[in-house]
Design an enzyme around this catalytic site. Structure first.
Site, mmCIF file in Angstrom:
data_model
loop_
_atom_site.group_PDB
_atom_site.id
_atom_site.type_symbol
_atom_site.label_atom_id
_atom_site.label_comp_id
_atom_site.label_asym_id
_atom_site.label_seq_id
_atom_site.Cartn_x
_atom_site.Cartn_y
_atom_site.Cartn_z
ATOM 1 C CB SER A 22 -0.861 -0.039 1.265
ATOM 2 O OG SER A 22 -1.396 1.232 1.512
ATOM 3 C CB SER A 23 0.412 4.636 -1.402
ATOM 4 O OG SER A 23 -0.823 4.943 -0.792
ATOM 5 C CB CYS A 24 0.419 3.553 4.275
ATOM 6 S SG CYS A 24 0.579 1.791 4.509
ATOM 7 C CE1 TYR A 77 -1.575 -0.946 5.190
ATOM 8 C CE2 TYR A 77 -2.323 -3.010 6.125
ATOM 9 C CZ TYR A 77 -2.256 -2.130 5.074
ATOM 10 O OH TYR A 77 -2.871 -2.424 3.903
ATOM 11 C CE LYS A 101 -0.140 -4.825 3.477
ATOM 12 N NZ LYS A 101 -0.576 -6.057 2.794
ATOM 13 C CG HIS A 128 -9.752 3.501 3.579
ATOM 14 N ND1 HIS A 128 -9.378 2.498 2.717
ATOM 15 C CD2 HIS A 128 -8.990 3.342 4.687
ATOM 16 C CE1 HIS A 128 -8.419 1.766 3.278
ATOM 17 N NE2 HIS A 128 -8.169 2.246 4.465
HETATM 18 N N1 LIG Z 1 -8.327 -0.689 0.503
HETATM 19 C C1 LIG Z 1 -7.394 0.116 0.034
HETATM 20 O O1 LIG Z 1 -7.607 1.342 -0.161
HETATM 21 C C2 LIG Z 1 -6.023 -0.421 -0.302
HETATM 22 C C3 LIG Z 1 -5.117 0.480 -0.847
HETATM 23 C C4 LIG Z 1 -3.867 0.010 -1.181
HETATM 24 C C5 LIG Z 1 -3.522 -1.305 -0.981
HETATM 25 N N2 LIG Z 1 -4.414 -2.164 -0.453
HETATM 26 C C6 LIG Z 1 -3.947 -3.548 -0.236
HETATM 27 O O2 LIG Z 1 -4.804 -4.500 -0.783
HETATM 28 C C7 LIG Z 1 -4.797 -5.680 0.031
HETATM 29 C C8 LIG Z 1 -6.224 -6.064 0.338
HETATM 30 O O3 LIG Z 1 -6.846 -4.971 0.981
HETATM 31 P P1 LIG Z 1 -8.454 -4.805 0.936
HETATM 32 O O4 LIG Z 1 -8.742 -3.363 0.916
HETATM 33 O O5 LIG Z 1 -9.040 -5.709 -0.103
HETATM 34 O O6 LIG Z 1 -8.821 -5.373 2.403
HETATM 35 P P2 LIG Z 1 -10.126 -6.168 2.868
HETATM 36 O O7 LIG Z 1 -11.289 -5.736 2.053
HETATM 37 O O8 LIG Z 1 -10.163 -6.041 4.343
HETATM 38 O O9 LIG Z 1 -9.759 -7.686 2.451
HETATM 39 C C9 LIG Z 1 -8.803 -8.414 3.148
HETATM 40 C C10 LIG Z 1 -9.200 -9.875 3.043
HETATM 41 O O10 LIG Z 1 -8.204 -10.651 3.740
HETATM 42 C C11 LIG Z 1 -8.869 -11.596 4.548
HETATM 43 N N3 LIG Z 1 -8.058 -11.921 5.725
HETATM 44 C C12 LIG Z 1 -7.641 -11.086 6.696
HETATM 45 N N4 LIG Z 1 -6.936 -11.761 7.636
HETATM 46 C C13 LIG Z 1 -6.932 -13.071 7.240
HETATM 47 C C14 LIG Z 1 -6.383 -14.268 7.788
HETATM 48 N N5 LIG Z 1 -5.707 -14.265 8.934
HETATM 49 N N6 LIG Z 1 -6.591 -15.438 7.114
HETATM 50 C C15 LIG Z 1 -7.302 -15.454 5.959
HETATM 51 N N7 LIG Z 1 -7.851 -14.344 5.379
HETATM 52 C C16 LIG Z 1 -7.658 -13.180 6.017
HETATM 53 C C17 LIG Z 1 -10.159 -10.917 4.988
HETATM 54 O O11 LIG Z 1 -11.114 -11.884 5.343
HETATM 55 P P3 LIG Z 1 -12.154 -11.477 6.531
HETATM 56 O O12 LIG Z 1 -12.797 -10.186 6.103
HETATM 57 O O13 LIG Z 1 -13.074 -12.649 6.566
HETATM 58 O O14 LIG Z 1 -11.288 -11.339 7.760
HETATM 59 C C18 LIG Z 1 -10.561 -10.163 3.699
HETATM 60 O O15 LIG Z 1 -11.337 -10.983 2.864
HETATM 61 C C19 LIG Z 1 -3.981 -5.357 1.285
HETATM 62 O O16 LIG Z 1 -2.700 -5.943 1.175
HETATM 63 C C20 LIG Z 1 -3.872 -3.867 1.248
HETATM 64 O O17 LIG Z 1 -2.622 -3.448 1.706
HETATM 65 C C21 LIG Z 1 -5.665 -1.774 -0.102
#
Ligand SMILES: NC(=O)c1ccc[n+]([C@@H]2O[C@H](COP(=O)([O-])OP(=O)(O)OC[C@H]3O[C@@H](n4cnc5c(N)ncnc54)[C@H](OP(=O)(O)O)[C@@H]3O)[C@@H](O)[C@H]2O)c1
Length: 318
Positions: free
Chosen positions: A108-110, A137, A141, A180
């Site tokens: 992530s950009s953080c 976090y 990353k 967010h």
């Molecule tokens: N959202 C943003 O703006 C953003 C921006 C930049 C990068 N990212 C990156 O994208 C990636 C995904 O982020 P997201 O926004 O899609 O997050 P999210 O919607 O919270 O999805 C994360 C997923 O991971 C699963 N998970 C968490 N802990 C787990 C564990 N211990 N075992 C198995 N599954 C697990 C969660 O399942 P449960 O919900 O059932 O726990 C959920 O389905 C991350 O690496 C993040 O850094 C996100």
């Protein structure tokens, strides 16, 4: 990847994971493997290794992580650094040990320093102190990027890393406690319209600038890079342009159709003044974002209306 390659998407029900699943299905990839968090806890090294020994996926999208807003990060620092370190290390190590051809890690950009030059280039990594509110976090990353580089250097494992900017879209978290800014504003304006409120209060001064990428664009870039990019250097994924929180609030007010006023609560934190990614490396590889913010906000609001419950709970993910 071939259309019959075995592909594992970790975190397939999340905002990013579900978008990657949609993209792979739309492109005709047949053999998609996935497990719910309740079926496979990725912080548990033993069960992760057993899963990879059984399934032996060829390609891995690592979109599972413990993700949350400023409040969650500062309330659960130990869980944020521990769970993310465990999830990424277990998946990268087991993918390598059980013969995966390639893995794509999502950071992530953080990860960039709080006062990094803008726009932030990949080489600005580790050139200054991090934003304290999400350093746990961010450190995890950064360790993920380095783990991919280390497995490539020592074992020749084809692990690549993507650093996306702020994402939004269908499947986002609209819970005001830990969402967010963009989904929070959509919900606030929607509820204000429903309740006939005279105004909506936005946190901060409205002047910080942010970049937003639609999650379907991110999924498009993720599949593109899995097929086209193999290098130890990570890649920023963004739009390359940003807007102020005030401009974002006005755009969402327009999309929702709220006719009341906008008030800025300057007692609330603004966070970093600007967070814009330099995407020249990605552009040089031949990829550009396609979904304009206005269009993305409209489709995200339609998804919210279709999925939001009256009780205000975060919409149930499909
Ligand atoms: N959202 C943003 O703006 C953003 C921006 C930049 C990068 N990212 C990156 O994208 C990636 C995904 O982020 P997201 O926004 O899609 O997050 P999210 O919607 O919270 O999805 C994360 C997923 O991971 C699963 N998970 C968490 N802990 C787990 C564990 N211990 N075992 C198995 N599954 C697990 C969660 O399942 P449960 O919900 O059932 O726990 C959920 O389905 C991350 O690496 C993040 O850094 C996100």
């Amino acid at each position: 990847m071939n259309k019959d390659s075995k592909i594992y998407v970790a975190g397939h029900r999340g905002l990013v994971g579900s978008a990657i699943m949609r993209k792979l299905e739309a492109e005709g990839y047949q053999k998609l493997v996935s497990r719910m968090h309740a079926e496979l806890d990725l912080t548990d090294q033993k069960v992760v290794d057993a899963f990879f020994a059984k399934e032996r996926p060829e390609y891995v999208f690592l979109a599972a992580a413990k993700v949350g807003g400023i409040l969650a990060n500062s309330t659960y620092p130990a869980e944020f650094i521990r769970d993310n370190l465990l999830i990424q290390t277990n998946v990268i190590d087991s993918a390598y040990r059980h013969g995966a051809k390639k893995l794509e890690f999502l950071g992530s950009s953080c990860i960039y320093p709080k006062h990094a030059p803008q726009p932030m280039m990949e080489e600005h990594l580790l050139t200054g102190p991090l934003e304290p509110t999400n350093e746990w976090y961010a450190i995890a990353k950064i360790a993920g990027i380095k783990t991919c580089q280390a497995y490539r250097d020592q074992y020749g494992f084809d692990a690549i890393s993507l650093m996306p900017t702020n994402l939004y879209g269908p499947g986002d978290n609209f819970d005001l406690q830990n969402s967010h800014v963009l989904p929070a504003l959509i919900r606030k304006f929607h509820e204000a319209k429903e309740n006939d409120d005279s105004e909506v209060t936005v946190w901060g001064t409205g002047s910080p600038k942010r970049e937003f990428l639609h999650v379907d664009d991110l999924a498009d870039a993720a599949v593109f890079l899995m097929n086209e990019y193999s290098d130890r250097e990570f890649v920023n994924v963004g739009v390359g342009e940003d807007l102020s929180i005030r401009e974002l609030a006005e755009a969402i007010k327009e999309v929702v159709g709220f006719e009341g006023g906008l008030v800025f609560d300057t007692s609330k934190p603004d966070g970093t003044p600007r967070k814009l990614l330099d995407v020249s490396r990605l552009r040089s590889l031949g990829w550009e974002a396609k979904i304009h913010l206005e269009d993305g906000l409209r489709t995200t609001y339609s998804w919210y209306l279709e999925n939001a419950t009256k009780s205000g709970e975060a919409p149930i993910r499909s």
